[in-house]
Design an enzyme around this catalytic site. Structure first.
Site, short mmCIF file in Angstrom:
data_model
loop_
_atom_site.label_atom_id
_atom_site.label_comp_id
_atom_site.label_asym_id
_atom_site.label_seq_id
_atom_site.Cartn_x
_atom_site.Cartn_y
_atom_site.Cartn_z
N LYS A 159 -1.27 -0.96 3.94
CA LYS A 159 0.16 -0.64 3.99
C LYS A 159 0.34 0.74 4.61
CE LYS A 159 2.53 0.69 0.30
NZ LYS A 159 3.31 0.68 -0.97
N ARG A 205 6.37 -4.64 -6.06
CA ARG A 205 5.10 -4.44 -6.76
C ARG A 205 5.15 -3.19 -7.63
NH1 ARG A 205 3.04 0.77 -5.76
NH2 ARG A 205 1.97 0.96 -3.77
#
Length: 357
Positions: free
Chosen positions: A93, A137
């Site tokens: 990410k 998340r």
């Protein structure tokens, strides 16, 4: 004599490498806002982390200044990892966080791109928006922590902050404590934002949400406390916490390290990563001698039963996660598989034929 196996030109034939591109809208269509699914993905990645079935290097951070500038000037994190077990995927990410974006250009503070790769050949599986994944998340990490560390009869949530992260935090906690949370108390320095947030969350979660005028009001008598702000100074007082409270601090500066003497346990997601980042209150408490490093627990080991979590209903417990790449990759993989199954996204080529072999 050259064989097909030995001939580079023959090996190049029919060697297209493709991947799925998923926009933010595609991620939502593929179940990106399904908190139940996110919680399952984060539960799994915590388990694999506790079992040492992940590879997760410390994340490099580009800062324009020192750690204290992250909530003013901004930063960019690079977060790579591999998740083993039955997930078996690698990824990364890339997430910039620019706090002035909403005010200056009317855009979100955080944006993210996630790359998923096949760990067996290295080729990309997906390149996708990571902004939704990252927000979901983060909320789910608190949800899983509350599952193991909050009192099971928790009824009241006090949350400081009325931004995007606060939304997913509440989505997760109310999903874990389904039909159990009776009252959510919210405070933000922006009064109008607080009122609007309370109205929207009450409608979305079907729970009574009340807006208050101070952080202390929101924290006192709350079974679950969540601090999710852009504060650059500490304001949380440990003495405000009720007996048995669970506190999730996903911010950096809301609680002074000295206040950790009020907590019976301090839990993080991965203290090695917390130390590398050198910002979170748990790190500063160890640095300043308030806590011994061995007293800081990793949640994954609690999830798999290796370490004991809550031992009684009087303990005050702090969860102070840094945010792990494995959570992003686990959740992104879930969304990617849903998209693949449903034919969502754009099929793009890395190459039709490799130029060099």
């Amino acid at each position: 004599m050259s064989t097909v196996k030995d001939d580079p030109e023959q090996l190049k034939q029919n060697k297209r490498v493709g991947f799925i591109y998923l926009s933010q809208e595609d991620c939502i269509k593929a179940g990106g806002l399904n908190m139940e699914g996110t919680l399952e993905a984060i539960q799994k990645s915590f388990e694999l982390h506790g079992q040492n079935k992940v590879i997760q290097p410390s994340k490099p951070v580009i800062r324009w200044g020192g750690p204290e500038t992250e909530e003013t000037r901004g930063r960019i994190m690079t977060m790579p990892s591999y998740i083993g077990g039955d997930i078996d995927v690698a990824g990364m990410k890339w997430i910039p966080s620019m706090p002035e974006n909403p005010r200056k250009i009317g855009q979100p503070r955080a944006s993210a791109i996630i790359i998923l790769s096949d760990p067996h050949n290295g080729f990309p599986l997906a390149i996708m928006d990571g902004t939704i994944v990252s927000a979901m998340r983060t909320g789910a990490a608190t949800g899983i922590a509350a599952k193991y560390l909050a009192n099971p009869d928790s009824r009241t949530v006090g949350i400081i902050g009325a931004g995007v992260q606060s939304r997913t935090q509440l989505m997760a906690v109310t999903s874990v404590f389904k039909n159990q949370i009776e009252t959510i108390k919210v405070f933000d320095l922006n009064e109008e934002k607080t009122k609007q947030f309370a109205k929207e969350m009450q409608s979305e979660l079907n729970v009574s949400v009340i807006n208050l005028t101070s952080a202390e009001e929101a924290i006192r008598n709350s079974d679950i406390v969540i601090t999710a702000t852009m504060s650059t100074f500490p304001y949380v007082k440990g003495e405000w916490l009720k007996e048995g409270a669970f506190h999730s601090e996903i911010s950096f500066w809301d609680t002074d390290p000295q206040e950790l003497v009020y907590y019976d346990k301090v839990v993080v997601d991965d203290f090695e990563h917390v130390k590398h980042h050198a910002v979170d209150v748990s790190y500063r408490a160890v640095r300043d001698g308030v806590l011994a490093e061995e007293d800081v627990l990793n949640l994954g080991e609690i999830v798999i039963g290796k370490v004991e979590g809550r031992e009684n209903d009087q303990q005050k417990i702090l969860f102070n996660p840094i945010g792990m790449s494995i959570h992003d990759i686990s959740e992104a993989f879930r969304v990617y598989k849903n998209a693949e199954k449903s034919g969502i996204g754009k099929d793009l080529s890395l190459w039709e034929h490799p130029h060099w072999l």
